[in-house]
Motif scaffolding. Sequence first.
Motif, mmCIF file in Angstrom:
data_model
loop_
_atom_site.group_PDB
_atom_site.id
_atom_site.type_symbol
_atom_site.label_atom_id
_atom_site.label_comp_id
_atom_site.label_asym_id
_atom_site.label_seq_id
_atom_site.Cartn_x
_atom_site.Cartn_y
_atom_site.Cartn_z
ATOM 1 N N ASN A 51 0.807 -1.224 0.000
ATOM 2 C CA ASN A 51 0.000 0.000 0.000
ATOM 3 C C ASN A 51 0.841 1.276 0.000
ATOM 4 O O ASN A 51 0.441 2.286 0.585
ATOM 5 C CB ASN A 51 -0.966 0.009 1.192
ATOM 6 N N MET A 61 -8.653 2.546 -3.142
ATOM 7 C CA MET A 61 -8.959 1.205 -3.649
ATOM 8 C C MET A 61 -9.635 0.396 -2.547
ATOM 9 O O MET A 61 -9.440 0.664 -1.362
ATOM 10 C CB MET A 61 -7.678 0.497 -4.102
ATOM 11 N N ASP A 62 -10.391 -0.597 -2.956
ATOM 12 C CA ASP A 62 -11.079 -1.441 -1.979
ATOM 13 C C ASP A 62 -10.280 -2.707 -1.644
ATOM 14 O O ASP A 62 -10.821 -3.657 -1.111
ATOM 15 C CB ASP A 62 -12.476 -1.810 -2.498
ATOM 16 N N HIS A 63 -8.991 -2.685 -1.965
ATOM 17 C CA HIS A 63 -8.132 -3.832 -1.666
ATOM 18 C C HIS A 63 -6.712 -3.325 -1.423
ATOM 19 O O HIS A 63 -6.371 -2.191 -1.760
ATOM 20 C CB HIS A 63 -8.140 -4.847 -2.820
#
Length: 187
Positions: A51, A61-63
């Motif tokens: 990240n 982002m969702d991940h």
Amino acid sequence: MTISTAAMLLSPLFLLLDATNALAAPKYNAAGELIAPKDYREWVFLSSGVNMNYSETPIGMDHAMVDNVFVDPVSWQAFKKTGRWPEGTTFVKESRVGSSKGSINKSGIFQTEERFDLEVHVRDSKRFKTGWGFFIHEADKPAKVLPANTSCYSCHITHGAVQTTFVQFYPTARPIAIKAGTFDRRK
């Protein structure tokens, strides 16, 4: 042993080194697009990051994202001797989707098989005005060099600790550059 005998014995070694250098050199198609290196996962692994973001703006982002950075082996050998990246150096940053759910994992993040993108950074003073070119490959399709006004260039020039590269994030390369006197400690 005569010099010619020694040369004959060593010639396969020189051929191997020449072949390795030729395999590591960046390859382009007729349109000047960089062909994604197929064997980069066999290159020298420099670092991973989870990240990482170089901007104040959230990624959104969702991940999770896991980045792996590799450099071609010929350039790594030269860097270990000099603390500098030679012409032809090729870095690959492979971004993979990270996950915390899978198998027996109870905490932490691991990288999945799903590759997000492949970013390539090539040193070639004859081809690129800034001395380096950046490419982003979608799947494994050939990629055009990113325009010189893309933020990659200014960010690397401003923050790269060695020759516009992020050696500060490569734990095996950083001490080599510090010892060689090529590491910019302000970065």
